[in-house]
Design an enzyme around this catalytic site. Structure first.
Site, PDB file in Angstrom:
ATOM      1  N   LYS A  38       0.857  -1.199   0.000  1.00  0.00           N
ATOM      2  CA  LYS A  38       0.000   0.000   0.000  1.00  0.00           C
ATOM      3  C   LYS A  38       0.886   1.240   0.000  1.00  0.00           C
ATOM      4  O   LYS A  38       1.784   1.363   0.841  1.00  0.00           O
ATOM      5  CB  LYS A  38      -0.912   0.025   1.235  1.00  0.00           C
ATOM      6  CG  LYS A  38      -1.806   1.262   1.289  1.00  0.00           C
ATOM      7  CD  LYS A  38      -2.891   1.144   2.347  1.00  0.00           C
ATOM      8  CE  LYS A  38      -2.518   1.697   3.692  1.00  0.00           C
ATOM      9  NZ  LYS A  38      -2.508   3.178   3.765  1.00  0.00           N
ATOM     10  N   ASP A  65      -3.566   4.311  -1.861  1.00  0.00           N
ATOM     11  CA  ASP A  65      -4.516   4.825  -0.854  1.00  0.00           C
ATOM     12  C   ASP A  65      -4.588   6.339  -1.006  1.00  0.00           C
ATOM     13  O   ASP A  65      -3.997   7.084  -0.238  1.00  0.00           O
ATOM     14  CB  ASP A  65      -4.012   4.412   0.539  1.00  0.00           C
ATOM     15  CG  ASP A  65      -5.042   4.656   1.625  1.00  0.00           C
ATOM     16  OD1 ASP A  65      -6.192   5.013   1.291  1.00  0.00           O
ATOM     17  OD2 ASP A  65      -4.691   4.472   2.804  1.00  0.00           O
ATOM     18  N   LYS A  67      -7.598   8.122  -1.551  1.00  0.00           N
ATOM     19  CA  LYS A  67      -8.855   8.668  -0.994  1.00  0.00           C
ATOM     20  C   LYS A  67      -9.415   9.817  -1.830  1.00  0.00           C
ATOM     21  O   LYS A  67      -9.615  10.926  -1.348  1.00  0.00           O
ATOM     22  CB  LYS A  67      -8.648   9.117   0.459  1.00  0.00           C
ATOM     23  CG  LYS A  67      -8.304   7.960   1.391  1.00  0.00           C
ATOM     24  CD  LYS A  67      -8.372   8.365   2.840  1.00  0.00           C
ATOM     25  CE  LYS A  67      -8.054   7.221   3.781  1.00  0.00           C
ATOM     26  NZ  LYS A  67      -6.629   6.797   3.734  1.00  0.00           N
ATOM     27  N   ASP A  70     -13.957  14.260  -5.357  1.00  0.00           N
ATOM     28  CA  ASP A  70     -13.984  15.492  -6.150  1.00  0.00           C
ATOM     29  C   ASP A  70     -15.221  15.413  -7.034  1.00  0.00           C
ATOM     30  O   ASP A  70     -16.034  14.490  -6.890  1.00  0.00           O
ATOM     31  CB  ASP A  70     -12.674  15.601  -6.971  1.00  0.00           C
ATOM     32  CG  ASP A  70     -12.274  17.049  -7.238  1.00  0.00           C
ATOM     33  OD1 ASP A  70     -13.162  17.842  -7.642  1.00  0.00           O
ATOM     34  OD2 ASP A  70     -11.089  17.379  -7.055  1.00  0.00           O
ATOM     35  N   THR A 120     -12.100   6.235  10.707  1.00  0.00           N
ATOM     36  CA  THR A 120     -12.202   5.776  12.097  1.00  0.00           C
ATOM     37  C   THR A 120     -11.788   6.847  13.097  1.00  0.00           C
ATOM     38  O   THR A 120     -11.970   6.668  14.293  1.00  0.00           O
ATOM     39  CB  THR A 120     -11.370   4.498  12.317  1.00  0.00           C
ATOM     40  OG1 THR A 120     -10.074   4.716  11.763  1.00  0.00           O
ATOM     41  CG2 THR A 120     -12.021   3.306  11.654  1.00  0.00           C
ATOM     42  N   ARG A 211       3.412  -0.846  10.614  1.00  0.00           N
ATOM     43  CA  ARG A 211       4.527  -0.850  11.558  1.00  0.00           C
ATOM     44  C   ARG A 211       4.923  -2.211  12.123  1.00  0.00           C
ATOM     45  O   ARG A 211       6.114  -2.428  12.372  1.00  0.00           O
ATOM     46  CB  ARG A 211       4.230   0.157  12.677  1.00  0.00           C
ATOM     47  CG  ARG A 211       4.316   1.587  12.160  1.00  0.00           C
ATOM     48  CD  ARG A 211       3.606   2.565  13.050  1.00  0.00           C
ATOM     49  NE  ARG A 211       2.161   2.379  13.005  1.00  0.00           N
ATOM     50  CZ  ARG A 211       1.299   3.093  13.712  1.00  0.00           C
ATOM     51  NH1 ARG A 211       1.725   4.030  14.529  1.00  0.00           N
ATOM     52  NH2 ARG A 211       0.009   2.883  13.597  1.00  0.00           N
TER      53      ARG A 211
HETATM   54  O1  C5P Z   1       1.321   0.800  10.969  1.00  0.00           O
HETATM   55  P1  C5P Z   1      -0.085   0.300  10.926  1.00  0.00           P
HETATM   56  O2  C5P Z   1      -0.171  -1.209  10.801  1.00  0.00           O
HETATM   57  O3  C5P Z   1      -0.946   0.841  12.028  1.00  0.00           O
HETATM   58  O4  C5P Z   1      -0.612   0.886   9.545  1.00  0.00           O
HETATM   59  C1  C5P Z   1      -1.936   0.744   9.146  1.00  0.00           C
HETATM   60  C2  C5P Z   1      -2.183   1.428   7.856  1.00  0.00           C
HETATM   61  O5  C5P Z   1      -3.587   1.447   7.624  1.00  0.00           O
HETATM   62  C3  C5P Z   1      -1.734   2.885   7.791  1.00  0.00           C
HETATM   63  O6  C5P Z   1      -1.364   3.155   6.432  1.00  0.00           O
HETATM   64  C4  C5P Z   1      -2.965   3.659   8.168  1.00  0.00           C
HETATM   65  O7  C5P Z   1      -3.018   4.935   7.617  1.00  0.00           O
HETATM   66  C5  C5P Z   1      -4.062   2.790   7.577  1.00  0.00           C
HETATM   67  N1  C5P Z   1      -5.359   2.942   8.244  1.00  0.00           N
HETATM   68  C6  C5P Z   1      -5.564   2.667   9.577  1.00  0.00           C
HETATM   69  N2  C5P Z   1      -6.785   2.795  10.150  1.00  0.00           N
HETATM   70  C7  C5P Z   1      -7.795   3.228   9.420  1.00  0.00           C
HETATM   71  C8  C5P Z   1      -7.622   3.531   8.078  1.00  0.00           C
HETATM   72  C9  C5P Z   1      -6.380   3.375   7.500  1.00  0.00           C
HETATM   73  O8  C5P Z   1      -4.634   2.264  10.269  1.00  0.00           O
HETATM   74  N3  C5P Z   1      -8.977   3.328   9.973  1.00  0.00           N
END
Ligand code: C5P
Length: 234
Positions: A38, A65, A67, A70, A120, A211
């Protein structure tokens, strides 16, 4: 999810990194352990679109991603650009005009449109402040149904929404879930995380993991362990 999906294809690694050099180093370390990446706004504005093209050229699947939201003409033209690139998933906000335009522009390409229902970070009070009269859970359900009816290929959902939304949209819509934390991983800013196995069992088609892989001491081993956990839950 359409087509044969291996456990590895169900794990999407979020390259939330500040530069192409760091993203490149991470994808080289991960090698064949990861098939799907992603790329989001941070990396996009640091040369990430060309990097995404390179990943696609190397045979990786890419989820952009971006989003989009428009007027329909702009969404159509921008989506056509992303479809030409060979991306697999593109996010748009779940507004009917936007979804309609993006879905139409993706027809005939391999691109699937993923709808973001309600972010969220929003709770009921945030929605009221923005002028909406619905609670988060009701707006999520309404937009999930609209996304299905308008032909969106999937939805981005938090793990806790999976159980309620799968019956609403049926099996033909890909449910893609971030907020994944393997046992023992740091939560970071994710408040309602699920393990890979729990998310798959709750109906997720694909998991977005950042992460826990990109900040692991051994990213490749972390990725392999998550794929194994997905395989065990299928
Ligand atoms: O590092 P981590 O596993 O938390 O990354 C999750 C990914 O999913 C990030 O790119 C974050 O922006 C995205 N994301 C999220 N929660 C959401 C929507 C998107 O963690 N509700």
């Amino acid at each position: 999810m359409t087509g044969a999906q291996t456990p590895r294809d169900r794990m999407i690694v979020a390259l939330d990194l500040p530069s192409v050099a760091e993203a490149q180093a991470m994808t080289e370390r991960l090698g064949d352990s990861v098939a799907f990446y992603k790329v989001g706004l941070e990396l996009i504005y640091a040369g990430g679109l060309d990097f995404a093209k390179r990943l696609i050229g190397e045979g990786k699947k890419v989820f952009l991603d971006l989003k989009f939201h428009d007027i329909p003409n702009t969404v159509t033209r921008a989506t056509e650009q992303i479809a030409r690139l060979g991306a697999t998933y593109l996010t748009v906000h779940a507004y009917p005009q936007t979804m309609r335009a993006a879905v139409a522009a993706s027809q005939g390409s391999g691109l699937k449109i993923l709808a973001v229902t309600v972010m969220t970070s929003y709770d009921d009070a945030d929605l009221a402040e923005a002028g909406y009269g619905l609670a988060v859970k009701d707006l999520v359900a309404r937009r999930a149904r609209q996304a299905r009816d308008l032909g969106a290929g999937g939805l981005i959902l938090s793990p806790e929404e999976l159980a309620a939304i799968r019956p609403l949209v049926g099996p033909g819509v890909d449910l893609v879930t971030p907020g994944i934390r393997p046992a023992g991983a740091a939560l970071g800013d994710q408040k309602r995380a699920a393990s890979p196995a729990a998310a798959i069992r709750a109906g997720a088609d694909a998991l977005v993991v950042g992460r826990p892989i990109t900040q692991a001491a051994d990213p490749r081993a972390a990725a392999d362990a998550i794929v194994a956990e997905i395989a065990g839950a299928l």
